[in-house]
Design a protein around this motif. Sequence first.
Motif, PDB file in Angstrom:
ATOM      1  N   ALA A   7       0.746  -1.283   0.115  1.00  0.00           N
ATOM      2  CA  ALA A   7      -0.018   0.113   0.030  1.00  0.00           C
ATOM      3  C   ALA A   7       0.934   1.269   0.043  1.00  0.00           C
ATOM      4  CB  ALA A   7      -0.950   0.023   1.261  1.00  0.00           C
ATOM      5  N   PRO A   8       0.617   2.375  -0.599  1.00  0.00           N
ATOM      6  CA  PRO A   8      -0.546   2.614  -1.422  1.00  0.00           C
ATOM      7  C   PRO A   8      -0.636   1.582  -2.607  1.00  0.00           C
ATOM      8  CG  PRO A   8       0.707   4.454  -1.479  1.00  0.00           C
ATOM      9  CD  PRO A   8       1.366   3.506  -0.835  1.00  0.00           C
ATOM     10  N   VAL A   9      -1.869   1.551  -3.084  1.00  0.00           N
ATOM     11  CA  VAL A   9      -2.161   0.693  -4.464  1.00  0.00           C
ATOM     12  C   VAL A   9      -1.125   1.238  -5.676  1.00  0.00           C
ATOM     13  CG1 VAL A   9      -3.797   0.154  -6.120  1.00  0.00           C
ATOM     14  CG2 VAL A   9      -4.513   0.206  -3.913  1.00  0.00           C
ATOM     15  N   ASN A  10      -1.009   2.615  -5.662  1.00  0.00           N
ATOM     16  CA  ASN A  10       0.005   3.010  -6.823  1.00  0.00           C
ATOM     17  C   ASN A  10       1.104   3.145  -6.853  1.00  0.00           C
ATOM     18  OD1 ASN A  10      -0.725   5.197  -5.507  1.00  0.00           O
ATOM     19  ND2 ASN A  10      -1.396   6.522  -7.041  1.00  0.00           N
ATOM     20  N   SER A  11       1.823   2.462  -5.416  1.00  0.00           N
ATOM     21  CA  SER A  11       3.131   2.607  -5.056  1.00  0.00           C
ATOM     22  C   SER A  11       4.237   1.993  -6.021  1.00  0.00           C
ATOM     23  CB  SER A  11       3.277   2.029  -3.822  1.00  0.00           C
ATOM     24  OG  SER A  11       3.459   0.532  -4.025  1.00  0.00           O
ATOM     25  N   SER A  12       5.338   2.566  -6.200  1.00  0.00           N
ATOM     26  CA  SER A  12       6.223   2.128  -7.069  1.00  0.00           C
ATOM     27  C   SER A  12       6.506   0.511  -6.899  1.00  0.00           C
ATOM     28  CB  SER A  12       7.635   2.858  -7.120  1.00  0.00           C
ATOM     29  OG  SER A  12       8.055   2.763  -5.825  1.00  0.00           O
ATOM     30  N   TRP A  13       6.709   0.205  -5.812  1.00  0.00           N
ATOM     31  CA  TRP A  13       6.818  -1.196  -5.442  1.00  0.00           C
ATOM     32  C   TRP A  13       5.552  -2.270  -6.241  1.00  0.00           C
ATOM     33  CZ3 TRP A  13       9.832  -4.926  -5.335  1.00  0.00           C
ATOM     34  CH2 TRP A  13       9.512  -6.103  -4.608  1.00  0.00           C
ATOM     35  N   THR A  14       4.161  -1.582  -5.917  1.00  0.00           N
ATOM     36  CA  THR A  14       3.359  -2.507  -6.500  1.00  0.00           C
ATOM     37  C   THR A  14       3.198  -2.352  -8.237  1.00  0.00           C
ATOM     38  OG1 THR A  14       1.656  -1.883  -4.657  1.00  0.00           O
ATOM     39  CG2 THR A  14       0.754  -2.461  -6.919  1.00  0.00           C
ATOM     40  N   GLN A  15       3.601  -1.398  -8.854  1.00  0.00           N
ATOM     41  CA  GLN A  15       4.052  -1.098 -10.254  1.00  0.00           C
ATOM     42  C   GLN A  15       4.982  -2.054 -10.650  1.00  0.00           C
ATOM     43  OE1 GLN A  15       4.444   3.099 -11.499  1.00  0.00           O
ATOM     44  NE2 GLN A  15       2.796   3.771  -9.970  1.00  0.00           N
ATOM     45  N   THR A  16       6.201  -2.276  -9.910  1.00  0.00           N
ATOM     46  CA  THR A  16       7.160  -3.216 -10.262  1.00  0.00           C
ATOM     47  C   THR A  16       6.851  -4.491 -10.083  1.00  0.00           C
ATOM     48  OG1 THR A  16       8.893  -1.571  -9.188  1.00  0.00           O
ATOM     49  CG2 THR A  16       9.651  -4.038  -9.343  1.00  0.00           C
ATOM     50  N   CYS A  17       5.937  -4.982  -9.167  1.00  0.00           N
ATOM     51  CA  CYS A  17       5.240  -6.283  -9.111  1.00  0.00           C
ATOM     52  C   CYS A  17       4.699  -6.853 -10.202  1.00  0.00           C
ATOM     53  CB  CYS A  17       4.606  -6.328  -7.825  1.00  0.00           C
ATOM     54  SG  CYS A  17       5.356  -6.296  -6.193  1.00  0.00           S
ATOM     55  N   ILE A  18       3.821  -5.786 -10.760  1.00  0.00           N
ATOM     56  CA  ILE A  18       2.922  -5.942 -11.990  1.00  0.00           C
ATOM     57  C   ILE A  18       3.856  -6.073 -13.126  1.00  0.00           C
ATOM     58  CG2 ILE A  18       1.205  -5.058 -13.300  1.00  0.00           C
ATOM     59  CD1 ILE A  18       0.049  -4.052 -10.932  1.00  0.00           C
ATOM     60  N   ARG A  19       4.698  -5.173 -13.360  1.00  0.00           N
ATOM     61  CA  ARG A  19       5.601  -5.060 -14.504  1.00  0.00           C
ATOM     62  C   ARG A  19       6.463  -6.392 -14.496  1.00  0.00           C
ATOM     63  NH1 ARG A  19       6.572   0.547 -13.422  1.00  0.00           N
ATOM     64  NH2 ARG A  19       8.432  -0.192 -12.541  1.00  0.00           N
ATOM     65  N   GLN A  20       6.912  -6.943 -13.679  1.00  0.00           N
ATOM     66  CA  GLN A  20       7.963  -7.894 -13.492  1.00  0.00           C
ATOM     67  C   GLN A  20       7.213  -9.316 -13.667  1.00  0.00           C
ATOM     68  OE1 GLN A  20      11.405  -7.675 -13.603  1.00  0.00           O
ATOM     69  NE2 GLN A  20      11.214  -5.645 -13.702  1.00  0.00           N
ATOM     70  N   ALA A  21       5.794  -9.302 -13.259  1.00  0.00           N
ATOM     71  CA  ALA A  21       5.213 -10.480 -13.117  1.00  0.00           C
ATOM     72  C   ALA A  21       5.069 -11.247 -14.457  1.00  0.00           C
ATOM     73  CB  ALA A  21       3.962 -10.205 -12.631  1.00  0.00           C
ATOM     74  N   ASP A  22       5.115 -12.434 -14.677  1.00  0.00           N
ATOM     75  CA  ASP A  22       4.780 -13.512 -15.364  1.00  0.00           C
ATOM     76  C   ASP A  22       3.278 -14.048 -15.354  1.00  0.00           C
ATOM     77  OD1 ASP A  22       7.395 -13.590 -16.826  1.00  0.00           O
ATOM     78  OD2 ASP A  22       7.925 -15.030 -15.204  1.00  0.00           O
ATOM     79  N   CYS A  23       2.890 -13.916 -14.125  1.00  0.00           N
ATOM     80  CA  CYS A  23       1.283 -14.194 -13.743  1.00  0.00           C
ATOM     81  C   CYS A  23       1.206 -13.580 -12.400  1.00  0.00           C
ATOM     82  CB  CYS A  23       1.418 -15.721 -13.376  1.00  0.00           C
ATOM     83  SG  CYS A  23      -0.419 -16.344 -12.814  1.00  0.00           S
ATOM     84  N   VAL A  24       0.035 -12.956 -12.464  1.00  0.00           N
ATOM     85  CA  VAL A  24      -0.364 -12.183 -11.259  1.00  0.00           C
ATOM     86  C   VAL A  24      -1.712 -12.958 -10.794  1.00  0.00           C
ATOM     87  CG1 VAL A  24      -1.770 -10.128 -10.737  1.00  0.00           C
ATOM     88  CG2 VAL A  24       0.239 -10.021 -12.466  1.00  0.00           C
ATOM     89  N   MET A  25      -1.715 -13.172  -9.665  1.00  0.00           N
ATOM     90  CA  MET A  25      -2.671 -13.945  -8.749  1.00  0.00           C
ATOM     91  C   MET A  25      -3.786 -12.724  -8.269  1.00  0.00           C
ATOM     92  SD  MET A  25      -0.641 -16.895  -7.400  1.00  0.00           S
ATOM     93  CE  MET A  25      -1.906 -17.858  -6.399  1.00  0.00           C
ATOM     94  N   VAL A  26      -5.299 -12.889  -8.860  1.00  0.00           N
ATOM     95  CA  VAL A  26      -5.864 -12.158  -8.052  1.00  0.00           C
ATOM     96  C   VAL A  26      -6.866 -12.730  -6.883  1.00  0.00           C
ATOM     97  CG1 VAL A  26      -8.080 -10.525  -8.428  1.00  0.00           C
ATOM     98  CG2 VAL A  26      -6.185 -10.516 -10.204  1.00  0.00           C
ATOM     99  N   VAL A  27      -6.443 -12.535  -5.873  1.00  0.00           N
ATOM    100  CA  VAL A  27      -7.225 -13.272  -4.620  1.00  0.00           C
ATOM    101  C   VAL A  27      -8.180 -12.602  -3.963  1.00  0.00           C
ATOM    102  CG1 VAL A  27      -6.722 -14.561  -2.459  1.00  0.00           C
ATOM    103  CG2 VAL A  27      -4.986 -14.164  -4.136  1.00  0.00           C
ATOM    104  N   GLY A  28      -9.461 -13.343  -4.013  1.00  0.00           N
ATOM    105  CA  GLY A  28     -10.842 -12.679  -3.431  1.00  0.00           C
ATOM    106  C   GLY A  28     -11.606 -13.401  -2.670  1.00  0.00           C
ATOM    107  N   MET A  29     -12.456 -12.900  -1.987  1.00  0.00           N
ATOM    108  CA  MET A  29     -13.583 -13.780  -1.513  1.00  0.00           C
ATOM    109  C   MET A  29     -14.545 -13.986  -2.298  1.00  0.00           C
ATOM    110  SD  MET A  29     -12.270 -14.057   1.765  1.00  0.00           S
ATOM    111  CE  MET A  29     -13.792 -14.976   2.420  1.00  0.00           C
TER     112      MET A  29
END
Length: 75
Positions: A7-29
């Motif tokens: 957090a926050p959602v638009n942090s540089s770390w979150t952006q890096t996670c998405i840019r570097q990902a081969d697969c993004v797991m969206v976890v929800g109830m």
Amino acid sequence: MLYVADAPVNSSWTQTCIRQADCVMVVGMGDDPAIGEYERFLMSMKTTARKELVLLHPDRSVTPGITREWLKVSN
């Protein structure tokens, strides 16, 4: 390797996670198909990462057809 967005959602770390990902797991109830701010941010970013939906359910059994509501919201 597993990256966990922060957090926050638009942090540089979150952006890096998405840019570097081969697969993004969206976890929800599983009982709440509402799109949250992380999901909206992910959809707004340009990424070629595969997206996997993981639904968590509080009960041991799940009513058939619940996933359909999640898929409607994400399209």
